[in-house]
Motif scaffolding. Structure first.
Motif, PDB file in Angstrom:
ATOM      1  N   VAL A  30     -12.227   2.593   1.327  1.00  0.00           N
ATOM      2  CA  VAL A  30     -12.434   3.942   1.837  1.00  0.00           C
ATOM      3  C   VAL A  30     -13.772   3.988   2.568  1.00  0.00           C
ATOM      4  O   VAL A  30     -14.678   3.205   2.282  1.00  0.00           O
ATOM      5  CB  VAL A  30     -12.414   4.997   0.704  1.00  0.00           C
ATOM      6  N   ASP A  71     -12.403   8.660   5.423  1.00  0.00           N
ATOM      7  CA  ASP A  71     -11.269   7.852   5.868  1.00  0.00           C
ATOM      8  C   ASP A  71     -10.846   6.974   4.691  1.00  0.00           C
ATOM      9  O   ASP A  71     -11.655   6.616   3.846  1.00  0.00           O
ATOM     10  CB  ASP A  71     -11.660   6.976   7.065  1.00  0.00           C
ATOM     11  N   ALA A  72      -9.561   6.642   4.647  1.00  0.00           N
ATOM     12  CA  ALA A  72      -9.058   5.803   3.572  1.00  0.00           C
ATOM     13  C   ALA A  72      -7.921   4.942   4.088  1.00  0.00           C
ATOM     14  O   ALA A  72      -7.069   5.404   4.866  1.00  0.00           O
ATOM     15  CB  ALA A  72      -8.572   6.656   2.398  1.00  0.00           C
ATOM     16  N   CYS A  76      -4.637   3.070  -0.320  1.00  0.00           N
ATOM     17  CA  CYS A  76      -5.408   3.747  -1.371  1.00  0.00           C
ATOM     18  C   CYS A  76      -4.576   4.864  -1.993  1.00  0.00           C
ATOM     19  O   CYS A  76      -3.924   5.638  -1.283  1.00  0.00           O
ATOM     20  CB  CYS A  76      -6.704   4.308  -0.797  1.00  0.00           C
ATOM     21  N   ARG A  77      -4.637   4.987  -3.309  1.00  0.00           N
ATOM     22  CA  ARG A  77      -3.846   5.976  -4.025  1.00  0.00           C
ATOM     23  C   ARG A  77      -4.706   6.950  -4.846  1.00  0.00           C
ATOM     24  O   ARG A  77      -4.322   8.105  -5.034  1.00  0.00           O
ATOM     25  CB  ARG A  77      -2.854   5.274  -4.961  1.00  0.00           C
ATOM     26  N   LYS A  80      -8.750  10.286  -1.753  1.00  0.00           N
ATOM     27  CA  LYS A  80      -8.253  10.825  -0.484  1.00  0.00           C
ATOM     28  C   LYS A  80      -9.406  11.419   0.318  1.00  0.00           C
ATOM     29  O   LYS A  80     -10.502  11.679  -0.210  1.00  0.00           O
ATOM     30  CB  LYS A  80      -7.192  11.890  -0.751  1.00  0.00           C
ATOM     31  N   VAL A  81      -9.142  11.637   1.591  1.00  0.00           N
ATOM     32  CA  VAL A  81     -10.138  12.228   2.484  1.00  0.00           C
ATOM     33  C   VAL A  81     -10.559  13.598   1.943  1.00  0.00           C
ATOM     34  O   VAL A  81      -9.718  14.399   1.528  1.00  0.00           O
ATOM     35  CB  VAL A  81      -9.573  12.347   3.916  1.00  0.00           C
ATOM     36  N   ASP A  83     -12.602  13.990  -0.710  1.00  0.00           N
ATOM     37  CA  ASP A  83     -13.091  13.866  -2.081  1.00  0.00           C
ATOM     38  C   ASP A  83     -14.601  13.648  -2.101  1.00  0.00           C
ATOM     39  O   ASP A  83     -15.145  12.880  -1.289  1.00  0.00           O
ATOM     40  CB  ASP A  83     -12.415  12.687  -2.790  1.00  0.00           C
ATOM     41  N   GLU A 102     -11.637   0.883  -3.075  1.00  0.00           N
ATOM     42  CA  GLU A 102     -11.209   2.063  -3.825  1.00  0.00           C
ATOM     43  C   GLU A 102     -11.440   1.885  -5.324  1.00  0.00           C
ATOM     44  O   GLU A 102     -11.766   2.844  -6.034  1.00  0.00           O
ATOM     45  CB  GLU A 102      -9.735   2.346  -3.562  1.00  0.00           C
TER      46      GLU A 102
END
Length: 336
Positions: A30, A71-72, A76-77, A80-81, A83, A102
């Motif tokens: 990220v 950005d991620a 990635c799970r 997220k953008v 956060d 991540e």
């Protein structure tokens, strides 16, 4: 973007503020808009080329940041953008943007500011793991814990966590200001080692029995004298050697008192050791960070930043650490 770069091995004065390209976003990573970055005594060793791991020159030093995900990678799970996060980096923290795996990114507690949150990347998990994991100190309610350098980043975290776990905490610190700082963060007893012999004082406070656990970021003679402060079946954990000297362990004392030395390197769990275990150990670090976040949101941990510096003042931040004038941590804050 702007970054403070290490272009050759040296001291803080050799760092240079440069305009550099944004770091590439790799699979599973990220991108973070950095709001604050941490520097530590270890950072001074990294830029001098004296740390166990040497990044390729040139690089931006700094292994802990707080900020906002901008950005991620699609893989990635957890993150997220948008956060607000704290992150552990391989390097690259002293910059306006940074990328992190991540697996090394964690939610920032809602009630902790970006500046204070830098300590939640490394300082607090180092102390929390050393104190709570069964393979290390395994501190229990009712035990007595001795924390050295209790006004430093990992030291004050150990004081707070020791009290959360129900221990009696004896702290050592150098000077009136640092001793008072350790006391305000929960230490039951504080010994100013500049004016009193801590071994003598510890034995007085424990009626000659000694302490159950020792948390030692200092090393040298502090470690050696701490062995003599331990109760029978006690444990001591060397976290670092800020005093400069790596002690030799007298095995006869271990034998006579049935005590144990429990080494601990948090870098193993976040990817800094020769064996990168950040992925296989992810479950342990996630659980650890969730526990710390809960303590923070309940007001039981109070991360403290002594002072802040702009990115172009990063050398001054490192110099303050070398001068031993800091309580808690210092932070480098981005204009954004």
């Amino acid at each position: 973007m702007k970054a403070m770069m290490c272009e050759r091995w040296g001291g803080p004065e050799d760092l240079r503020l440069r305009d550099v390209a944004r770091p590439a976003l790799k699979p599973g990573q990220v991108r973070i808009q950095v709001r604050a970055a941490g520097v530590s005594f270890a950072t001074t060793l990294v830029i001098a080329g004296k740390y166990q791991r040497k990044p390729p020159l040139p690089f931006a030093p700094g292994t802990e940041v707080s900020g906002v995900v901008i950005d991620a990678d699609p893989a990635c799970r957890r993150v997220k953008v948008g956060d607000e996060v704290v992150a552990v980096l391989d390097w690259g923290g002293l910059a306006e943007e940074a990328v992190a795996h991540e697996v090394n990114v964690f939610p920032k507690p809602a009630n902790v500011g970006f500046v204070e949150a830098i300590q939640l990347a490394i300082s607090y998990p180092t102390s929390a793991a050393a104190l709570t994991w069964p393979s290390v100190l395994d501190l229990r309610e009712g035990q007595t814990l001795l924390v050295h350098a209790a006004a430093g980043g990992v030291g004050v975290a150990a004081v707070e966590i020791g009290k959360i776990l129900g221990a009696t905490v004896i702290a050592t610190a150098g000077g009136t200001r640092k001793a008072a700082f350790a006391r305000t963060h929960g230490a039951d007893h504080v010994i100013d080692y500049g004016t009193r012999d801590f071994r003598t004082e510890v034995l007085k406070l424990t009626a000659g029995r000694g302490v159950d656990r020792v948390y030692d970021p200092v090393g040298g003679d502090v470690f050696t004298q701490s062995l003599r402060c331990l109760a029978v079946e006690g444990r001591i954990c060397p976290i670092g050697f800020a005093g400069g000297a790596i002690p030799q362990v007298p095995a006869n004392i271990l034998l006579v008192k049935s005590i144990a030395v429990m080494g601990f390197n948090y870098g193993y769990y976040v990817g800094w050791s020769p064996h990168d275990a950040r992925f296989e150990q992810a479950g342990r670090t996630f659980a650890l960070m969730e526990r710390i976040r809960a303590w923070c949101e309940a007001g039981r941990c109070r991360p403290h930043v002594d002072r802040t510096f702009r990115l172009d003042e990063a050398a001054a931040a490192l110099q303050a650490l070398l001068e031993r004038s800091v309580t808690g941590r210092v932070a480098v804050v981005m204009d954004a």
